[in-house]
Design a protein around this motif. Structure first.
Motif, PDB file in Angstrom:
ATOM      1  N   MET A 162       0.814  -1.340   0.049  1.00 43.16           N
ATOM      2  CA  MET A 162       0.065   0.017   0.004  1.00 43.16           C
ATOM      3  C   MET A 162       0.839   1.205   0.047  1.00 43.16           C
ATOM      4  N   THR A 163       0.364   2.328  -0.648  1.00 43.55           N
ATOM      5  CA  THR A 163       1.191   3.586  -0.723  1.00 43.55           C
ATOM      6  C   THR A 163       0.463   4.735  -0.238  1.00 43.55           C
ATOM      7  N   ASP A 164       1.046   5.619   0.272  1.00 44.13           N
ATOM      8  CA  ASP A 164       0.363   7.018   0.852  1.00 44.13           C
ATOM      9  C   ASP A 164       0.058   7.847  -0.233  1.00 44.13           C
ATOM     10  N   ARG A 165       0.487   7.606  -1.524  1.00 48.75           N
ATOM     11  CA  ARG A 165       0.196   8.486  -2.739  1.00 48.75           C
ATOM     12  C   ARG A 165      -1.187   8.314  -2.953  1.00 48.75           C
ATOM     13  N   PRO A 166      -2.055   9.370  -3.355  1.00 49.66           N
ATOM     14  CA  PRO A 166      -3.360   9.340  -3.847  1.00 49.66           C
ATOM     15  C   PRO A 166      -3.018   8.729  -5.413  1.00 49.66           C
ATOM     16  N   VAL A 167      -4.054   7.936  -5.762  1.00 49.45           N
ATOM     17  CA  VAL A 167      -4.109   7.614  -7.233  1.00 49.45           C
ATOM     18  C   VAL A 167      -4.887   8.629  -8.011  1.00 49.45           C
ATOM     19  N   ASP A 168      -4.202   8.879  -9.082  1.00 47.61           N
ATOM     20  CA  ASP A 168      -4.961   9.940 -10.157  1.00 47.61           C
ATOM     21  C   ASP A 168      -5.773   9.296 -10.916  1.00 47.61           C
ATOM     22  N   LEU A 169      -7.024   9.238 -10.769  1.00 51.36           N
ATOM     23  CA  LEU A 169      -7.796   8.143 -11.650  1.00 51.36           C
ATOM     24  C   LEU A 169      -8.211   8.889 -12.916  1.00 51.36           C
TER      25      LEU A 169
ATOM     26  N   ALA B 134     -11.937  11.479 -23.869  1.00 49.84           N
ATOM     27  CA  ALA B 134     -13.179  12.109 -23.997  1.00 49.84           C
ATOM     28  C   ALA B 134     -14.020  12.186 -22.424  1.00 49.84           C
ATOM     29  N   ALA B 135     -13.764  10.954 -21.851  1.00 56.51           N
ATOM     30  CA  ALA B 135     -14.217  11.166 -20.276  1.00 56.51           C
ATOM     31  C   ALA B 135     -13.243  12.316 -19.592  1.00 56.51           C
ATOM     32  N   GLN B 136     -11.996  12.451 -19.619  1.00 58.37           N
ATOM     33  CA  GLN B 136     -11.466  13.320 -18.868  1.00 58.37           C
ATOM     34  C   GLN B 136     -12.215  14.811 -19.605  1.00 58.37           C
ATOM     35  N   LYS B 137     -12.000  14.985 -20.621  1.00 59.63           N
ATOM     36  CA  LYS B 137     -12.692  16.316 -21.107  1.00 59.63           C
ATOM     37  C   LYS B 137     -13.770  16.620 -20.596  1.00 59.63           C
ATOM     38  N   ALA B 138     -14.931  15.306 -20.624  1.00 60.03           N
ATOM     39  CA  ALA B 138     -16.215  15.730 -19.817  1.00 60.03           C
ATOM     40  C   ALA B 138     -16.092  16.072 -18.564  1.00 60.03           C
ATOM     41  N   THR B 139     -15.176  15.369 -17.674  1.00 59.24           N
ATOM     42  CA  THR B 139     -15.015  15.713 -16.220  1.00 59.24           C
ATOM     43  C   THR B 139     -14.448  17.135 -16.230  1.00 59.24           C
ATOM     44  N   ASP B 140     -13.683  17.579 -16.960  1.00 55.02           N
ATOM     45  CA  ASP B 140     -12.896  19.000 -16.758  1.00 55.02           C
ATOM     46  C   ASP B 140     -14.085  19.741 -17.134  1.00 55.02           C
ATOM     47  N   LEU B 141     -14.889  19.320 -18.129  1.00 56.44           N
ATOM     48  CA  LEU B 141     -16.255  20.475 -18.410  1.00 56.44           C
ATOM     49  C   LEU B 141     -17.062  20.462 -17.202  1.00 56.44           C
ATOM     50  N   ARG B 142     -17.423  19.472 -16.690  1.00 54.57           N
ATOM     51  CA  ARG B 142     -18.319  19.461 -15.437  1.00 54.57           C
ATOM     52  C   ARG B 142     -17.739  20.406 -14.370  1.00 54.57           C
ATOM     53  N   ARG B 143     -16.508  20.058 -14.019  1.00 52.78           N
ATOM     54  CA  ARG B 143     -15.810  20.626 -12.867  1.00 52.78           C
ATOM     55  C   ARG B 143     -15.756  22.181 -13.225  1.00 52.78           C
ATOM     56  N   ALA B 144     -15.648  22.498 -14.527  1.00 53.20           N
ATOM     57  CA  ALA B 144     -15.539  23.967 -14.808  1.00 53.20           C
ATOM     58  C   ALA B 144     -16.966  24.539 -14.762  1.00 53.20           C
ATOM     59  N   LEU B 145     -17.871  23.959 -15.015  1.00 51.73           N
ATOM     60  CA  LEU B 145     -19.195  24.435 -14.939  1.00 51.73           C
ATOM     61  C   LEU B 145     -19.833  24.625 -13.582  1.00 51.73           C
TER      62      LEU B 145
END
Length: 98
Positions: free
Chosen positions: A1-8, A15-26
């Motif tokens: 186990m590691t103490d570093r968080p995983v960047d999902l 496309a999913a990353q862009k959709a997530t970025d847009l939702r966060r920005a909105l």
């Protein structure tokens, strides 16, 4: 186990990353708009309840009201926009004389 968080986000498609970025920005923009509206309502409540102590203070209230008016004008209403701009120039000129 590691103490570093995983960047999902790295494990998803572009496309999913862009959709997530847009939702966060909105969501961020909507939160800022809500905060701005609350601050504007607070300002307007104070303007209504506290009488102006001088002409410059009354001009601040008038400037706010005129900005609201100009924002509601259609773009082609250049005559009223010019009239409000001339009034703002008068406010600035007269404030400099005091």
């Amino acid at each position: 186990m590691t103490d570093r968080p995983v960047d999902l986000d790295k494990h998803r498609g572009m496309a999913a990353q862009k959709a997530t970025d847009l939702r966060r920005a909105l969501a961020d923009v909507e939160a800022q708009v809500r905060e701005l509206r609350e601050r504007e309502a607070d300002l307007e409540n104070r303007m209504m309840t506290v009488p102006a102590a001088s002409w410059p203070e009354a001009a601040v209230k008038a400037r706010h009201l005129l900005n609201l008016y100009v924002a509601s004008l259609p773009g082609e209403d250049t005559r009223h926009r010019a009239l409000v701009a001339a009034l703002f120039d008068d406010f600035a000129r007269l404030a400099g004389e005091g």
